[in-house]
Design a protein around this motif. Structure first.
Motif, short mmCIF file in Angstrom:
data_model
loop_
_atom_site.label_atom_id
_atom_site.label_comp_id
_atom_site.label_asym_id
_atom_site.label_seq_id
_atom_site.Cartn_x
_atom_site.Cartn_y
_atom_site.Cartn_z
N PHE A 130 39.35 -63.49 -23.71
CA PHE A 130 37.97 -63.94 -23.54
C PHE A 130 37.37 -64.13 -24.94
O PHE A 130 37.18 -63.16 -25.67
N ALA A 131 37.13 -65.37 -25.29
CA ALA A 131 36.64 -65.70 -26.64
C ALA A 131 35.16 -66.04 -26.57
O ALA A 131 34.71 -66.82 -25.71
N THR A 132 34.40 -65.46 -27.48
CA THR A 132 32.98 -65.75 -27.63
C THR A 132 32.74 -66.17 -29.08
O THR A 132 33.00 -65.37 -30.00
N PHE A 183 29.46 -70.83 -27.82
CA PHE A 183 30.33 -71.32 -26.75
C PHE A 183 31.35 -70.22 -26.46
O PHE A 183 31.66 -69.39 -27.31
N TRP A 184 31.83 -70.18 -25.24
CA TRP A 184 32.73 -69.11 -24.84
C TRP A 184 33.64 -69.62 -23.74
O TRP A 184 33.31 -70.55 -23.00
N PHE A 185 34.82 -69.00 -23.67
CA PHE A 185 35.83 -69.51 -22.72
C PHE A 185 36.89 -68.44 -22.47
O PHE A 185 36.99 -67.43 -23.18
N ARG A 186 37.68 -68.71 -21.44
CA ARG A 186 38.81 -67.83 -21.10
C ARG A 186 40.11 -68.58 -21.37
O ARG A 186 40.24 -69.78 -21.11
N ILE A 255 41.63 -64.91 -40.29
CA ILE A 255 42.27 -63.87 -39.48
C ILE A 255 41.22 -63.26 -38.56
O ILE A 255 40.24 -62.68 -39.03
N GLY A 256 41.40 -63.43 -37.26
CA GLY A 256 40.42 -62.97 -36.30
C GLY A 256 40.64 -61.54 -35.86
O GLY A 256 41.67 -60.93 -36.15
N LEU A 277 37.87 -61.91 -28.33
CA LEU A 277 37.74 -62.44 -29.69
C LEU A 277 36.30 -62.86 -29.90
O LEU A 277 35.76 -63.64 -29.10
N ASP A 278 35.67 -62.36 -30.94
CA ASP A 278 34.34 -62.80 -31.36
C ASP A 278 34.49 -63.40 -32.75
O ASP A 278 35.01 -62.72 -33.66
#
Length: 296
Positions: A130-132, A183-186, A255-256, A277-278
Motif C-alpha cells: 500500500f503506497a501513499t 496519490f495512493w494505490f495498492r 531508497i524508500g 510505502l510513504d
C-alpha cells in the motif's frame, strides 16, 4: 584536407563539420569525434577489435523491437543513462538525486486508475503493498493535478510485456494527485530481477563477469504543465543489490522505507504479510515534456 598521417585525421574530421547550421550540433559532434579518436589512440584499437565493436553496435539495433530496447539497455549498463540523468536534473530546487532512469519498459498509455485503486490487472503473487505518495514544488507547496504513471516488474522479475502469463498493463497505472498533492494505490511488493541477457548486452556483462541484477523498485513518472517531468524510481531498502545495481541507478535519496505492516491490512481481503510505502516527491518548475516511449 589531404590526410598525411594518423595525427591529421581528427583535425580533418572536425574541420569538415564546422559548416553545420546548428551550433549545438557542431559542439556535440566535435566533442564526440575528439573523444572517440582519443579512445582509439589510448586503447591502441586493433582492426579486429574495431570490427567486433561495429558488429556489437549492429547487433544492438537488430535486437531492438517494439517490446524491447537494447540500445537503452546498453546505455544503462555503461552508466551513461544514469550520468545523463544526474547531469540534467535537480539543479534548481529538488535534490540532484531525485530523478532516475526511465528504463526500457515504460509504456505511454497506462490505464487511468482512481486513488486507492489497485494496479494488479491479473492474479499476481506476492505480499500486498500500500503506497501513499505526495508531490510538492521546491518550496513545499502541494501540486494538484499531476498525472503520475506507476509501473513495476512482478515478483517473478518480469514486466508484463515480457510475460505472457500476465494481463496486458498488469502492474501499471496512471493516477492524478488530489488537492493536497497526494496519490495512493495498492500493488505487490516488487522484487529484484535480471535485465535481459539474451542479446549483446548480456554478452558484455558475461565477458566482464558482472551480474545482471537490478534491485527491487517502483517506477514513477510525474507530468504537469509548467513543471519539469519527473522520472524516478523508489528502491526497496533491504534489497541485496542496492550497492551493485547493474545499471548504476541507485542514489541514497531513492531508497524508500518499505515497512512490514503490523496487524490487519488496509484491505480486508489481504492475507499474510503486507507492506506500506510513504514517499514524497518534488517537481521543479520547467518544461512539461513526455519522453519517447522505449516500447509500445
Amino acid at each position: 584536407m589531404i590526410i598525411e598521417s594518423e595525427e591529421s585525421v581528427t583535425a580533418a574530421v572536425l574541420d569538415a563539420m564546422t559548416s553545420a547550421s546548428s551550433p549545438r550540433l557542431v559542439h556535440v559532434m566535435s566533442a564526440l569525434v575528439r573523444h572517440l579518436h582519443a579512445f582509439a589512440r589510448e586503447a591502441a584499437l586493433s582492426e579486429d577489435e574495431f570490427e567486433i565493436g561495429i558488429d556489437f553496435l549492429n547487433r544492438i539495433g537488430q535486437a531492438t523491437n517494439d517490446h524491447h530496447n537494447e540500445g537503452i539497455l546498453f546505455s544503462d549498463a555503461l552508466g551513461l543513462s544514469s550520468l545523463v540523468c544526474l547531469l540534467n536534473n535537480g539543479r534548481s530546487g529538488a535534490t540532484e538525486t531525485a530523478a532516475a532512469l526511465l528504463g526500457p519498459f515504460w509504456r505511454m498509455y497506462s490505464p487511468q486508475t482512481h486513488n486507492g485503486g489497485s494496479i494488479l490487472r491479473s492474479d499476481t503473487p506476492g505480499s500486498a503493498l500500500f503506497a501513499t505518495c505526495s508531490i510538492s514544488d521546491p518550496e513545499g507547496n502541494p501540486l494538484a493535478g499531476v498525472e503520475v504513471d506507476v509501473w513495476q516488474a512482478s515478483p517473478v522479475g518480469l514486466y508484463e510485456n515480457q510475460d505472457s502469463t500476465q494481463a496486458d498493463m498488469n502492474l501499471r497505472g496512471k493516477f492524478r494527485t488530489d488537492a493536497g498533492g497526494r496519490f495512493w494505490f495498492r500493488s505487490v511488493k516488487p522484487a529484484g530481477y535480471p535485465v535481459p541477457t539474451s542479446g549483446p548486452v548480456g554478452d558484455l556483462l558475461r565477458a566482464q563477469n558482472r551480474h545482471p541484477y537490478r534491485p527491487a523498485h517502483l517506477h514513477f513518472l510525474g507530468f504537469k504543465a509548467g513543471y519539469k517531468t519527473l522520472i524516478t524510481q523508489v528502491f526497496v531498502d533491504d534489497d541485496t543489490h542496492l550497492e551493485s545495481d547493474v545499471v548504476f541507478g541507485v542514489t541514497r535519496h531513492l531508497i524508500g522505507d518499505y515497512r512490514k505492516g503490523a496487524g490487519a491490512a488496509p484491505d480486508a481481503d489481504v492475507k499474510g504479510d503486507w507492506y506500506s510505502l510513504d514517499y514524497a516527491f518534488v517537481m521543479e518548475p520547467g518544461e512539461a515534456k513526455l519522453p519517447v516511449p522505449p516500447i509500445k
